[in-house]
Design a protein around this motif. Sequence first.
Motif, PDB file in Angstrom:
ATOM      1  N   ALA A 196       0.834  -1.209   0.000  1.00  0.00           N
ATOM      2  CA  ALA A 196       0.000   0.000   0.000  1.00  0.00           C
ATOM      3  C   ALA A 196       0.868   1.259   0.000  1.00  0.00           C
ATOM      4  N   PRO A 197       1.524   1.552  -1.127  1.00  0.00           N
ATOM      5  CA  PRO A 197       2.379   2.736  -1.190  1.00  0.00           C
ATOM      6  C   PRO A 197       1.641   3.975  -1.691  1.00  0.00           C
TER       7      PRO A 197
ATOM      8  N   ILE B  69       3.717  -3.448   3.299  1.00  0.00           N
ATOM      9  CA  ILE B  69       4.757  -2.644   2.657  1.00  0.00           C
ATOM     10  C   ILE B  69       4.126  -1.347   2.182  1.00  0.00           C
ATOM     11  N   THR B  70       4.673  -0.225   2.646  1.00  0.00           N
ATOM     12  CA  THR B  70       4.237   1.073   2.156  1.00  0.00           C
ATOM     13  C   THR B  70       5.452   1.819   1.620  1.00  0.00           C
ATOM     14  N   GLY B  71       5.274   3.057   1.213  1.00  0.00           N
ATOM     15  CA  GLY B  71       6.397   3.809   0.676  1.00  0.00           C
ATOM     16  C   GLY B  71       5.946   5.140   0.119  1.00  0.00           C
TER      17      GLY B  71
ATOM     18  N   VAL C  45       6.865  -2.163   6.719  1.00  0.00           N
ATOM     19  CA  VAL C  45       8.136  -1.747   6.121  1.00  0.00           C
ATOM     20  C   VAL C  45       7.852  -0.588   5.168  1.00  0.00           C
ATOM     21  N   CYS C  46       8.630   0.475   5.296  1.00  0.00           N
ATOM     22  CA  CYS C  46       8.468   1.654   4.435  1.00  0.00           C
ATOM     23  C   CYS C  46       9.663   1.768   3.501  1.00  0.00           C
ATOM     24  N   LEU C  47       9.402   1.738   2.195  1.00  0.00           N
ATOM     25  CA  LEU C  47      10.441   1.905   1.175  1.00  0.00           C
ATOM     26  C   LEU C  47      10.317   3.320   0.606  1.00  0.00           C
ATOM     27  N   SER C  48      11.400   4.085   0.689  1.00  0.00           N
ATOM     28  CA  SER C  48      11.331   5.492   0.296  1.00  0.00           C
ATOM     29  C   SER C  48      12.423   5.853  -0.698  1.00  0.00           C
ATOM     30  N   GLY C  49      12.084   6.845  -1.533  1.00  0.00           N
ATOM     31  CA  GLY C  49      13.090   7.359  -2.452  1.00  0.00           C
ATOM     32  C   GLY C  49      14.258   7.946  -1.684  1.00  0.00           C
ATOM     33  N   SER C  50      13.957   8.596  -0.565  1.00  0.00           N
ATOM     34  CA  SER C  50      15.005   9.132   0.299  1.00  0.00           C
ATOM     35  C   SER C  50      14.484   9.220   1.726  1.00  0.00           C
TER      36      SER C  50
ATOM     37  N   PRO D 114       2.261   6.800   4.780  1.00  0.00           N
ATOM     38  CA  PRO D 114       2.902   5.848   5.704  1.00  0.00           C
ATOM     39  C   PRO D 114       2.433   6.001   7.147  1.00  0.00           C
ATOM     40  N   LEU D 115       2.155   7.239   7.573  1.00  0.00           N
ATOM     41  CA  LEU D 115       1.687   7.458   8.935  1.00  0.00           C
ATOM     42  C   LEU D 115       0.312   6.825   9.150  1.00  0.00           C
TER      43      LEU D 115
END
Length: 383
Positions: free
Chosen positions: A9-10, A295-297, A326-331, A311-312
């Motif tokens: 769920a990004p 998984i979010t991001g 788990v949060c996958l982020s560009g930065s 994400p919050l």
Amino acid sequence: MKAVKILIAPDSFKGSLTSLQAANAIERGILKVASCVGVKVDVDKVPMADGGEGTVEAIICAAGGRMVRTKVLDPLGRETDSFFGVLPDGTAVIEMAAASGLNLLKPEERNPMKTTTYGTGQLIKAALDYGSRKLIIGIGGSATNDGGVGMAQALGISFLDAEGKEIGFGGGELSKIAKIDVSRLDPRAKEAEIVVACDVKNVLCGPQGASAVYGPQKGATPEMVEILDQNLRHMASMIKRDLGKDVADVPGSGAAGGLGAALMAFLEARMKPGIEIIMEIARLEEKIKGADVVITGEGSTDSQTLYGKVPLGIARVARRWRTPVVCLSGSLKEGYEALYIEGITAFFSITSGPMTLEEAMERGEELLEKTSENVFRLYFSRG
């Protein structure tokens, strides 16, 4: 063998990937590992948004429905292609970024003294023409600081100067308002139920107002910020005098350069966090409750994520059900660590080494897939 239930769920990765593209990239990484290690997985994808660009796509992915194409005026008054969504129950979903968004302008074209929300009003009118009487309007990503006057003009409201003439487009024109005439407001707009998807709590004017906080990113110089703030204050005083409504200090009135104030004052709209709207439509809590991992991001995770970002919202629900996130982020930038206590288990930046922002955005899909693969090599190795 029981399948591992994974919820993806990004949010979108701004300027790089839509939330659906991000979800697909994450899924590819997971499936690659699962096939290699012989783990059975049950993947559920729910693209998310918080009221900005990608809101229509995210809600239609969650609830079904269709896109409706139309033409509107962009922030500088040029005709452009646009769209809105219609859900199976007839609810229209609009994102103002599709008509009045910063993404529609070149950097050198940004000028909130001139940009207008007129196209957003045209989207509302098109949805009413389609037959919708409930509208969800996402107001993130605006290029405007016109107090929503352009939107209101498109729906029939007149903002007259001292000579009785209609004022022009842009935040620079608001000081000319001498009278607001709502007699020709489209009656369907008054009858409609309008919910505004917004994660911004800023008031209309002052140090925390629309002009001071968001004006610079829309092209405003310090001198422009001062003028725009004064102009919004004048507009608010005219609304109070002619409509008897005081919206200047209502949280969210400063969203989208004051569009929040106009939607509340002229259309009786109610504000609601965008993430909450989409989570309800997608029945996300039920899906989080049944997942083994979420998984979010998003494009950039920092202290701003604490102000209602995707994400919050996901982390807070997952915490109730003790589901790891788990949060996958560009930065990952300053302040992201505060999200641990909100329920995010781990963060990963998808950049694999030194690279420019342009390169990272161009390779977003590839980098996200590879990071997802690495995360799940670790996850599945637990046995």
